[in-house]
Design a protein around this motif. Sequence first.
Motif, PDB file in Angstrom:
ATOM      1  N   ASN A  14      62.108 -56.521  15.692  1.00  0.00           N
ATOM      2  CA  ASN A  14      60.991 -57.228  16.309  1.00  0.00           C
ATOM      3  C   ASN A  14      59.946 -57.544  15.249  1.00  0.00           C
ATOM      4  OD1 ASN A  14      59.291 -54.854  15.970  1.00  0.00           O
ATOM      5  ND2 ASN A  14      60.359 -53.972  17.732  1.00  0.00           N
ATOM      6  N   ALA A  15      58.891 -58.207  15.651  1.00  0.00           N
ATOM      7  CA  ALA A  15      57.844 -58.609  14.715  1.00  0.00           C
ATOM      8  C   ALA A  15      56.655 -57.662  14.742  1.00  0.00           C
ATOM      9  CB  ALA A  15      57.385 -60.032  15.038  1.00  0.00           C
ATOM     10  N   SER A  16      56.830 -56.460  15.276  1.00  0.00           N
ATOM     11  CA  SER A  16      55.738 -55.498  15.372  1.00  0.00           C
ATOM     12  C   SER A  16      55.582 -54.704  14.076  1.00  0.00           C
ATOM     13  CB  SER A  16      55.999 -54.529  16.536  1.00  0.00           C
ATOM     14  OG  SER A  16      56.044 -55.208  17.764  1.00  0.00           O
ATOM     15  N   ARG A  17      54.412 -54.100  13.922  1.00  0.00           N
ATOM     16  CA  ARG A  17      54.149 -53.220  12.780  1.00  0.00           C
ATOM     17  C   ARG A  17      55.069 -52.002  12.848  1.00  0.00           C
ATOM     18  NH1 ARG A  17      48.543 -49.871  11.620  1.00  0.00           N
ATOM     19  NH2 ARG A  17      49.095 -49.095   9.548  1.00  0.00           N
ATOM     20  N   LYS A  18      55.602 -51.601  11.705  1.00  0.00           N
ATOM     21  CA  LYS A  18      56.612 -50.546  11.682  1.00  0.00           C
ATOM     22  C   LYS A  18      56.198 -49.363  10.810  1.00  0.00           C
ATOM     23  CE  LYS A  18      60.534 -53.537  12.694  1.00  0.00           C
ATOM     24  NZ  LYS A  18      59.704 -54.703  13.059  1.00  0.00           N
ATOM     25  N   THR A  19      56.771 -48.222  11.162  1.00  0.00           N
ATOM     26  CA  THR A  19      56.651 -46.988  10.389  1.00  0.00           C
ATOM     27  C   THR A  19      58.032 -46.369  10.315  1.00  0.00           C
ATOM     28  OG1 THR A  19      54.408 -46.647  11.255  1.00  0.00           O
ATOM     29  CG2 THR A  19      55.478 -44.757  10.222  1.00  0.00           C
ATOM     30  N   ILE A  20      58.370 -45.765   9.187  1.00  0.00           N
ATOM     31  CA  ILE A  20      59.619 -45.017   9.090  1.00  0.00           C
ATOM     32  C   ILE A  20      59.311 -43.625   8.562  1.00  0.00           C
ATOM     33  CG2 ILE A  20      61.152 -46.994   8.819  1.00  0.00           C
ATOM     34  CD1 ILE A  20      61.145 -46.526   5.854  1.00  0.00           C
ATOM     35  N   TRP A  21      60.160 -42.699   8.926  1.00  0.00           N
ATOM     36  CA  TRP A  21      60.045 -41.299   8.499  1.00  0.00           C
ATOM     37  C   TRP A  21      61.339 -40.949   7.776  1.00  0.00           C
ATOM     38  CZ3 TRP A  21      55.971 -38.211   8.349  1.00  0.00           C
ATOM     39  CH2 TRP A  21      56.144 -36.824   8.218  1.00  0.00           C
ATOM     40  N   VAL A  22      61.203 -40.431   6.550  1.00  0.00           N
ATOM     41  CA  VAL A  22      62.346 -40.286   5.657  1.00  0.00           C
ATOM     42  C   VAL A  22      62.597 -38.816   5.340  1.00  0.00           C
ATOM     43  CG1 VAL A  22      63.401 -41.113   3.520  1.00  0.00           C
ATOM     44  CG2 VAL A  22      61.607 -42.479   4.624  1.00  0.00           C
ATOM     45  N   PHE A  23      63.797 -38.354   5.635  1.00  0.00           N
ATOM     46  CA  PHE A  23      64.218 -37.001   5.291  1.00  0.00           C
ATOM     47  C   PHE A  23      64.818 -37.007   3.883  1.00  0.00           C
ATOM     48  CE2 PHE A  23      64.119 -37.308   9.850  1.00  0.00           C
ATOM     49  CZ  PHE A  23      63.646 -36.080  10.282  1.00  0.00           C
TER      50      PHE A  23
ATOM     51  N   ALA B  42      54.093 -46.327   6.457  1.00  0.00           N
ATOM     52  CA  ALA B  42      53.566 -47.147   7.543  1.00  0.00           C
ATOM     53  C   ALA B  42      53.055 -48.458   6.976  1.00  0.00           C
ATOM     54  CB  ALA B  42      52.444 -46.417   8.278  1.00  0.00           C
ATOM     55  N   ALA B  43      53.522 -49.582   7.517  1.00  0.00           N
ATOM     56  CA  ALA B  43      53.113 -50.901   7.032  1.00  0.00           C
ATOM     57  C   ALA B  43      51.604 -51.075   7.172  1.00  0.00           C
ATOM     58  CB  ALA B  43      53.852 -51.985   7.804  1.00  0.00           C
ATOM     59  N   ASP B  44      50.975 -51.544   6.097  1.00  0.00           N
ATOM     60  CA  ASP B  44      49.529 -51.730   6.088  1.00  0.00           C
ATOM     61  C   ASP B  44      49.108 -53.167   5.854  1.00  0.00           C
ATOM     62  OD1 ASP B  44      48.409 -49.319   6.687  1.00  0.00           O
ATOM     63  OD2 ASP B  44      48.242 -48.643   4.621  1.00  0.00           O
ATOM     64  N   HIS B  45      49.820 -53.870   4.970  1.00  0.00           N
ATOM     65  CA  HIS B  45      49.342 -55.176   4.515  1.00  0.00           C
ATOM     66  C   HIS B  45      50.544 -56.018   4.121  1.00  0.00           C
ATOM     67  CE1 HIS B  45      46.734 -58.102   2.526  1.00  0.00           C
ATOM     68  NE2 HIS B  45      47.537 -58.070   1.483  1.00  0.00           N
ATOM     69  N   ARG B  46      50.481 -57.328   4.436  1.00  0.00           N
ATOM     70  CA  ARG B  46      51.588 -58.219   4.093  1.00  0.00           C
ATOM     71  C   ARG B  46      51.074 -59.644   3.941  1.00  0.00           C
ATOM     72  NH1 ARG B  46      55.732 -61.544   6.191  1.00  0.00           N
ATOM     73  NH2 ARG B  46      57.716 -61.195   5.105  1.00  0.00           N
TER      74      ARG B  46
ATOM     75  N   VAL C 213      54.307 -60.065  -0.575  1.00  0.00           N
ATOM     76  CA  VAL C 213      53.591 -58.980  -1.235  1.00  0.00           C
ATOM     77  C   VAL C 213      53.114 -58.035  -0.147  1.00  0.00           C
ATOM     78  CG1 VAL C 213      51.642 -58.366  -2.703  1.00  0.00           C
ATOM     79  CG2 VAL C 213      52.894 -60.479  -3.132  1.00  0.00           C
ATOM     80  N   THR C 214      53.476 -56.757  -0.250  1.00  0.00           N
ATOM     81  CA  THR C 214      53.238 -55.839   0.858  1.00  0.00           C
ATOM     82  C   THR C 214      52.732 -54.488   0.360  1.00  0.00           C
ATOM     83  OG1 THR C 214      55.513 -54.992   0.810  1.00  0.00           O
ATOM     84  CG2 THR C 214      55.104 -56.925   2.185  1.00  0.00           C
ATOM     85  N   THR C 215      52.117 -53.738   1.282  1.00  0.00           N
ATOM     86  CA  THR C 215      51.629 -52.393   0.997  1.00  0.00           C
ATOM     87  C   THR C 215      51.869 -51.507   2.210  1.00  0.00           C
ATOM     88  OG1 THR C 215      49.894 -53.269  -0.428  1.00  0.00           O
ATOM     89  CG2 THR C 215      49.644 -51.003   0.286  1.00  0.00           C
TER      90      THR C 215
END
Length: 276
Positions: A156-165, A223-227, A235-237
């Motif tokens: 989807n086009a929503s803001r995303k977060t991932i958690w990495v083990f 967590a996506a902050d800036h694009r 360019v993303t942060t």
Amino acid sequence: MAFFTAEPGPDGELLRPLPEARASWSGGAQLRGMATSGALARAAERAVGPGLFRPARWTVDLLRPARYAPAATRTEIIRRGRRLCLVEATLWQGEILVGKGSGLFLAAGSPSVGSVWAPDGFPAPPPLDVFPETEEPRVFHSEGVGWTGSPEPHQNASRKTIWVFPQDIVRGERPTPFQHAATAADLVNLVTNWGDAGLEFINADLTLTLGRVPASDLQLGLAADHRVEHDGVAVTTATVFDREGPLGAVSGTALLAAAPVDPRRVGTPESVPTVP
């Protein structure tokens, strides 16, 4: 799960890639950026050595597609002073330079005494009972969906977060906190550039900045902050955090790929590339 095995080579250690190191791009003929950044970070941290310095900034340039083939690292200490150490690491396949990392390690000191602005709060980590449902050691969040162990609901086009083990860079070696953070930092592309048409961009570089390293369990989130995107360049942060709070940030520059990757298939049995 690991990216490489390590064995003696004619010019030092030789890293032989394992299936987990295959990228989803180009039918599995390339190494994934996580494997490249992790191998370079491992070499850089070993060159600095234990003791006074801790990682503060890590930059990787993915100079050309690294083949799914053996690789070797080389390191050089550019400067070692009383309060900082700058190291460069390179990844080679034969005589071809495929990646370069630059690490700034700083000496820790006493905390400051003044008050300075800081953002309120930080991204929320996943509940403790959410675990990966694919072979990829991560779980996923997008606004409007929430945390899931599968990437399936997040196209989807929503803001995303991932958690990495954590996962091994070299089989049988538990990564250090810095090595895990440097490996996971490549996922800035996934968390910031994954939209409703899939992942249409491929990393060209990444820069990770750390105020501290991950907690002892090594789990961390992006967590996506800036694009910003224009003419096929993004360019993303993303904020980097763990269950104790924010660690720092990772930024990346990415190019529009020839064809998108569907992140919902990554880590599933049918997605395993068959390139020899």
